[in-house]
Scaffold this active site. Structure first.
Site, PDB file in Angstrom:
ATOM      1  CG  PHE A 154      55.920-113.163  24.936  1.00  0.00           C
ATOM      2  CD1 PHE A 154      55.728-112.294  23.861  1.00  0.00           C
ATOM      3  CD2 PHE A 154      55.295-112.859  26.132  1.00  0.00           C
ATOM      4  CE1 PHE A 154      54.925-111.166  23.989  1.00  0.00           C
ATOM      5  CE2 PHE A 154      54.489-111.739  26.268  1.00  0.00           C
ATOM      6  CZ  PHE A 154      54.307-110.888  25.191  1.00  0.00           C
ATOM      7  CE  LYS A 178      60.905-122.099  30.355  1.00  0.00           C
ATOM      8  NZ  LYS A 178      59.830-121.559  29.453  1.00  0.00           N
ATOM      9  CD  GLU A 181      55.739-121.082  27.956  1.00  0.00           C
ATOM     10  OE1 GLU A 181      56.855-120.539  28.065  1.00  0.00           O
ATOM     11  OE2 GLU A 181      54.866-121.036  28.844  1.00  0.00           O
ATOM     12  NE  ARG A 182      52.617-117.150  26.358  1.00  0.00           N
ATOM     13  CZ  ARG A 182      52.650-116.217  27.288  1.00  0.00           C
ATOM     14  NH1 ARG A 182      53.147-115.033  27.005  1.00  0.00           N
ATOM     15  NH2 ARG A 182      52.183-116.447  28.485  1.00  0.00           N
ATOM     16  CB  SER A 231      55.200-111.383  34.557  1.00  0.00           C
ATOM     17  OG  SER A 231      55.175-112.706  35.053  1.00  0.00           O
ATOM     18  CB  CYS A 286      60.107-104.762  30.111  1.00  0.00           C
ATOM     19  SG  CYS A 286      61.799-104.497  29.605  1.00  0.00           S
ATOM     20  CD  GLU A 387      54.247-105.553  32.617  1.00  0.00           C
ATOM     21  OE1 GLU A 387      54.171-106.666  33.157  1.00  0.00           O
ATOM     22  OE2 GLU A 387      55.295-105.119  32.111  1.00  0.00           O
TER      23      GLU A 387
HETATM   24  P1  NAD Z   1      56.190-114.660  32.103  1.00  0.00           P
HETATM   25  O1  NAD Z   1      56.594-114.253  33.469  1.00  0.00           O
HETATM   26  O2  NAD Z   1      54.823-115.200  31.900  1.00  0.00           O
HETATM   27  O3  NAD Z   1      57.189-115.798  31.555  1.00  0.00           O
HETATM   28  C1  NAD Z   1      58.578-115.651  31.634  1.00  0.00           C
HETATM   29  C2  NAD Z   1      59.212-117.030  31.730  1.00  0.00           C
HETATM   30  O4  NAD Z   1      58.763-117.661  32.928  1.00  0.00           O
HETATM   31  C3  NAD Z   1      58.854-117.953  30.574  1.00  0.00           C
HETATM   32  O5  NAD Z   1      59.999-118.678  30.194  1.00  0.00           O
HETATM   33  C4  NAD Z   1      57.786-118.858  31.175  1.00  0.00           C
HETATM   34  O6  NAD Z   1      57.777-120.148  30.610  1.00  0.00           O
HETATM   35  C5  NAD Z   1      58.157-118.918  32.639  1.00  0.00           C
HETATM   36  N1  NAD Z   1      56.978-119.079  33.506  1.00  0.00           N
HETATM   37  C6  NAD Z   1      55.737-118.568  33.285  1.00  0.00           C
HETATM   38  N2  NAD Z   1      54.912-118.927  34.289  1.00  0.00           N
HETATM   39  C7  NAD Z   1      55.638-119.662  35.156  1.00  0.00           C
HETATM   40  C8  NAD Z   1      55.345-120.318  36.397  1.00  0.00           C
HETATM   41  N3  NAD Z   1      54.127-120.271  36.935  1.00  0.00           N
HETATM   42  N4  NAD Z   1      56.342-120.971  37.019  1.00  0.00           N
HETATM   43  C9  NAD Z   1      57.569-121.026  36.489  1.00  0.00           C
HETATM   44  N5  NAD Z   1      57.912-120.433  35.310  1.00  0.00           N
HETATM   45  C10 NAD Z   1      56.958-119.763  34.659  1.00  0.00           C
HETATM   46  O7  NAD Z   1      56.465-113.411  31.147  1.00  0.00           O
HETATM   47  P2  NAD Z   1      56.088-113.250  29.610  1.00  0.00           P
HETATM   48  O8  NAD Z   1      54.619-113.085  29.479  1.00  0.00           O
HETATM   49  O9  NAD Z   1      56.773-114.277  28.796  1.00  0.00           O
HETATM   50  O10 NAD Z   1      56.822-111.853  29.296  1.00  0.00           O
HETATM   51  C11 NAD Z   1      56.248-110.609  29.551  1.00  0.00           C
HETATM   52  C12 NAD Z   1      56.677-110.069  30.893  1.00  0.00           C
HETATM   53  O11 NAD Z   1      58.090-109.961  30.963  1.00  0.00           O
HETATM   54  C13 NAD Z   1      56.166-108.652  31.141  1.00  0.00           C
HETATM   55  O12 NAD Z   1      55.739-108.575  32.475  1.00  0.00           O
HETATM   56  C14 NAD Z   1      57.387-107.788  30.908  1.00  0.00           C
HETATM   57  O13 NAD Z   1      57.376-106.543  31.577  1.00  0.00           O
HETATM   58  C15 NAD Z   1      58.465-108.663  31.419  1.00  0.00           C
HETATM   59  N6  NAD Z   1      59.761-108.279  30.885  1.00  0.00           N
HETATM   60  C16 NAD Z   1      60.618-107.637  31.719  1.00  0.00           C
HETATM   61  C17 NAD Z   1      61.841-107.227  31.247  1.00  0.00           C
HETATM   62  C18 NAD Z   1      62.809-106.506  32.141  1.00  0.00           C
HETATM   63  O14 NAD Z   1      63.928-106.346  31.737  1.00  0.00           O
HETATM   64  N7  NAD Z   1      62.434-106.080  33.319  1.00  0.00           N
HETATM   65  C19 NAD Z   1      62.199-107.476  29.917  1.00  0.00           C
HETATM   66  C20 NAD Z   1      61.310-108.159  29.101  1.00  0.00           C
HETATM   67  C21 NAD Z   1      60.086-108.564  29.602  1.00  0.00           C
END
Ligand code: NAD
Length: 502
Positions: A154, A178, A181-182, A231, A286, A387
């Protein structure tokens, strides 16, 4: 916008908005007001399958398109997205909450990846060796994988997808995205613009949804590769699931970025950097600085300067030009971040600046949390280990450079880090020793340019290749080597020996 009649955001498949056939949807909030602005469709397995089938058909033609044709389309997309960047940024602020200037910066960094992808003719060149054996030549080429899927977080709803699809498409793949969704609306707008720029239908598809859609992409036999950013637990899940299903995977995870300040640093510069990198985008980056490691006497000089700057930070609606920091993405996340501050306090950290009680007048239902500064944080505390992804800066005091380095070496994450010092030797030692993928020297958020590649180490990345830049081209293509000769009567006759170069 591309919503269905009931204001539910539709998928974008085969160049068209496709209303969901199911009943599963999610709420999309305006985090500044706390109100639901629209709904978003959650794809079923059948809808994901339809998107992948469309992408597969489109990939067959797209891989045969000329480099010149692809370049022109990417160039037109860059121009179109650049013209509409304020609209993209505004839509992003409305759903994510970050302040408009920050949203504009995000779009700009995404545009830079499209600009890099416009150089595809140069990037896709192979190699040729003449006369590897007498009258035999050998050459290599990089070919697309087919259908590639991207799953994005998101916190950068425009930029992170742009880390993926422009380059994957430039390399001759089709793409199924994909998004989170937020804050999903911005991806539909960008996909529409790419179509307007001339991208054939089906080369870029957007399916909205949750775990159901992601799980189907992981296991779908026609998806060749997965690019994931999000994450760490989900990154690991995607990496393991993708590998099990024979896919190429790059999965970028979470972070806990340390900024080390040595006593000789320019303390005003360091204070500006710590506040900017700690609280920009409400800490939902991140590459945010979440741990400030003050070495020796640095804390006494630095912390008063940081407090001074925090006292005048303006938190408010991201659309208000006076705001410097917006709300968090959801109420649940806001409460989780505040919970970390509670836990840190209980475990013995000193709360020097407490943003937990902040209310923004006129936005009482918004998901706001004021910036928080915690001192005397210890490595065993949850605020240090985990984090937080919010506006919380933890200060750890260390006696020496070596102690500061050991902290970073022992931490589970290795996304970004920075050192602030005027000692060139110390800075050089730091960049050499630190087990982290992206390093800043007097630069707090060292996000690589589009022509380098972005990626962390340790629990911040699962996979071999970083994202975008030269690694992105390697990820989205596979190598093929050809050895050829034109028949020559001198070399006739059966030879069962292993081919040798003569
Ligand atoms: P998230 O992991 O909750 O979601 C990321 C994606 O995965 C979304 O599209 C979500 O719909 C999907 N997802 C969530 N739960 C899932 C599940 N149980 N099974 C399958 N798919 C699932 O992350 P977020 O809260 O949207 O974003 C924040 C996180 O992203 C932080 O941890 C941040 O550090 C990380 N991030 C990392 C980078 C990087 O380059 N390393 C860059 C941006 C964000």
């Amino acid at each position: 916008m591309t919503t269905q009649a009931n204001d539910t955001l539709a998928h974008f498949i085969g160049g068209k908005h496709v209303a969901t056939t199911g009943s599963r949807t999610g709420d999309v909030y305006n985090p500044a007001t706390g109100e639901v602005q629209r709904k978003v469709s959650f794809a079923s397995v059948d809808e994901v399958d339809a998107a992948v089938a469309t992408a597969k058909r489109a990939a067959q033609e797209w891989r045969n398109s000329s480099l010149a044709a692809r370049t022109r389309i990417l160039f037109a997309y860059r121009e179109m997205a650049n013209r509409r960047k304020d609209e993209i940024a505004r839509l992003l602020t409305l759903e994510h909450g970050k302040v408009l200037s920050d949203a504009q910066g995000e779009v700009q960094r995404g545009l830079e990846v499209i600009e890099f992808a416009c150089g595809l003719a140069q990037l896709l060149k192979g190699e040729l060796s003449e006369n590897v054996s007498t009258d035999v030549d050998s050459w290599s080429m990089r070919q697309p994988l087919g259908v590639v899927a991207g799953i994005t977080p998101f916190n950068f709803p425009a930029m992170v997808p742009m880390w993926m699809y422009p380059l994957a498409i430039a390399c001759g793949n089709s793409f199924v995205l994909k998004p989170s969704e937020r804050d999903p609306s911005v991806t539909n707008l960008c996909a529409e613009l790419f179509k307007e720029a001339g991208l054939p239908d089906g080369v870029l598809n957007v399916v909205h949804g949750d775990k159901v859609a992601v799980d189907r992409l992981i296991e779908h036999p026609d998806v060749a590769a997965l690019s994931f950013v999000g994450s760490t637990p989900i990154a690991r899940y995607i990496y393991e699931g993708g590998a099990k299903h024979g896919k190429r995977v790059q999965a970028l995870g979470g972070a806990k970025n340390h900024m080390v300040v040595l006593p000789d640093a320019d303390m005003d510069l360091a204070a500006d950097a710590a506040v900017g990198a700690g609280f920009g985008s409400a800490g939902e980056r991140c590459m945010a600085i979440s741990v400030l490691v003050c070495v020796g006497s640095a804390a006494d000089k630095l912390l008063p300067r940081i407090k001074e700057r925090m006292a005048v930070l303006k938190v408010g609606n991201g659309l208000d030009p006076a705001s410097q920091m917006g709300p968090l993405i959801t109420k649940q996340h806001r409460d989780r971040v505040a919970g970390f501050v509670d836990a840190g306090e209980k475990e013995g950290a000193k709360v020097l600046v407490d943003g937990r009680a902040l209310k923004v007048p006129g936005h009482e239902q918004g998901f706001f949390l004021g910036p928080c500064l915690l001192d005397e944080v210890q490595p065993g505390m949850s605020v240090y280990r985990e984090e937080i992804f919010g506006p919380v800066l933890s200060v750890v005091r260390s006696k020496s450079y070596d102690e500061a380095m050991a902290l970073i070496q022992q931490h589970a994450y290795g996304n970004g880090t920075a050192i602030f010092t005027n000692d060139g030797g110390a800075a050089r030692k730091f960049q050499h020793d630190v087990p982290v993928g992206m390093v800043g020297v007097n630069v707090p958020i060292p996000v690589p340019m589009a022509y380098y590649s972005f990626g962390g180490w340790k629990q911040s990345l699962f996979g071999d290749l970083h994202i975008y830049g030269p690694d992105g081209v390697r990820f989205y293509t596979r190598n093929k080597v050809v050895i050829g000769r034109w028949p020559d009567p001198r070399f006739r006759g059966v030879d069962l020996g292993f081919p040798q170069n003569k």
